[in-house]
Design an enzyme around this catalytic site. Sequence first.
Site, PDB file in Angstrom:
ATOM      1  N   ALA A 217      18.129  32.115  44.988  1.00 18.60           N
ATOM      2  CA  ALA A 217      16.705  31.820  45.185  1.00 18.60           C
ATOM      3  C   ALA A 217      16.467  31.123  46.515  1.00 18.60           C
ATOM      4  O   ALA A 217      15.493  31.428  47.230  1.00 18.60           O
ATOM      5  CB  ALA A 217      16.181  30.960  44.033  1.00 18.60           C
ATOM      6  N   ASP A 218      17.335  30.183  46.871  1.00 19.96           N
ATOM      7  CA  ASP A 218      17.183  29.484  48.148  1.00 19.96           C
ATOM      8  C   ASP A 218      17.299  30.452  49.313  1.00 19.96           C
ATOM      9  O   ASP A 218      16.551  30.356  50.294  1.00 19.96           O
ATOM     10  CB  ASP A 218      18.251  28.397  48.266  1.00 19.96           C
ATOM     11  CG  ASP A 218      17.882  27.133  47.523  1.00 19.96           C
ATOM     12  OD1 ASP A 218      17.072  26.357  48.054  1.00 19.96           O
ATOM     13  OD2 ASP A 218      18.399  26.920  46.421  1.00 19.96           O
TER      14      ASP A 218
END
Length: 446
Positions: A217-218
Amino acid sequence: MATTSRRSPRRAGGRPHHVASWPPLAASIRITETVFQLPEHSRPAQGRDTHMMPLEGLRVLDASTILAGPLCCRILGDFGADVIKIEHPRYGDSMRGHGHQKDGVPVWWKEISRNKRTVGLDLGKPEGAGLFLRLAATADVVVENFRPGTLERWGVGPQQLHEVNPGLVIVRVTGFGQTGPYAHRAGFGTLAEAMSGFAAMTGDPDGPPTLPSFGLADSICGIAASSATLMALRHRDQHGSGQVVDLSILEPIMTAVGPAATVYDVLGIVAERHGNRSTNNAPRNTYRTSDGSWVAISTSAQRIAERVLRLVGHPEVIDEPWFKSGRERAEHVDLLDAYVGDWVGRRTRAEVLEAFEEAGAAIAPVYDAKDIVADPHIRQAEMLTSVDDEDFGPMLMHNVMWRMSASPGHIRFTGRPLGADTDAVFGELGCSPQELATLREAGIVA
């Protein structure tokens, strides 16, 4: 310190050299290196080509930590921006403690913080906030990922930043955004992976929801943030004013997961876990070969599906009415997986890959890091490159993320020690050595 970079961008319409066959698991690697001297900061170095990188002349202040914001800034730095990494003078970025180390030196840091000058500065102290405002007055972009309200509490929020620099683009990366009921919650990629629907849709049907073992996600958010930054800079160039970009870690991965919310809204269907199978086509899975390796097969295109079934000895199913669409094939996945799995399981990986290539069907070996490093296409396309580092010597890392024929990116230097450029950066603002010594003694800078 010397570095390598993409020296010869792919010509328009050009194609990489054809690789006749997949590499063996233990294939050796050789990386072609081109070396030039480390520049003072982000200016072009002597001895390399004179292509102007597209973001040369831009200054970016990286006041973010861990991964999403730093990756955004790394991408901007890869294409010429003068990125100044701002870290707490005592603690540094927690990213320095992530991943493997060699002799106490973090390996990942060398890549995620490449092309960044590093300063130690305590923004929470009035003297540090004042220095930050002075630095922001010279910048084009600030990227930060503190909880909403933190910069405002320190007196360096968007209002103060735009007072000293009306054209500044302020990119605020948080777990859940600047507004809403969850805005002030701690936000990490793991939470976004859980709330985006990714975990619920990933894993075996009878198993638990599955989280990735890496910063998915990052990373998606960091790439999205680099795009958002350039859009805001384009607006500034057209209209003369900066703005605030509000980006959560949650939203980009929700987009990557797909239209699950839309499907639920329209049809009332909640997506379920299907392991490596797809609800949109079949056969689509990973299959084990006779020598214990794994391959991944996709049949998103109808012609590819037909080639696969002919190859594995079951052309009769091609004439079945249900074989005419991916969605209908997926309803017969057990049968198709059995046909493909049995055929693959009686052959070595090399035999399977060669047969699929000859048949014009889509397949790929399941790689680990050793396989990635050994792959000839990855090497020849320069997806990995060797970079000289002051601690490790030549070290392999991901290259700049895309090719540009007229203004390619470059890796100029690797991630640097905390505060390595404090004197140089603040000296450019007019801070004297005596002033910096006083601030350093007070713990304001490092």
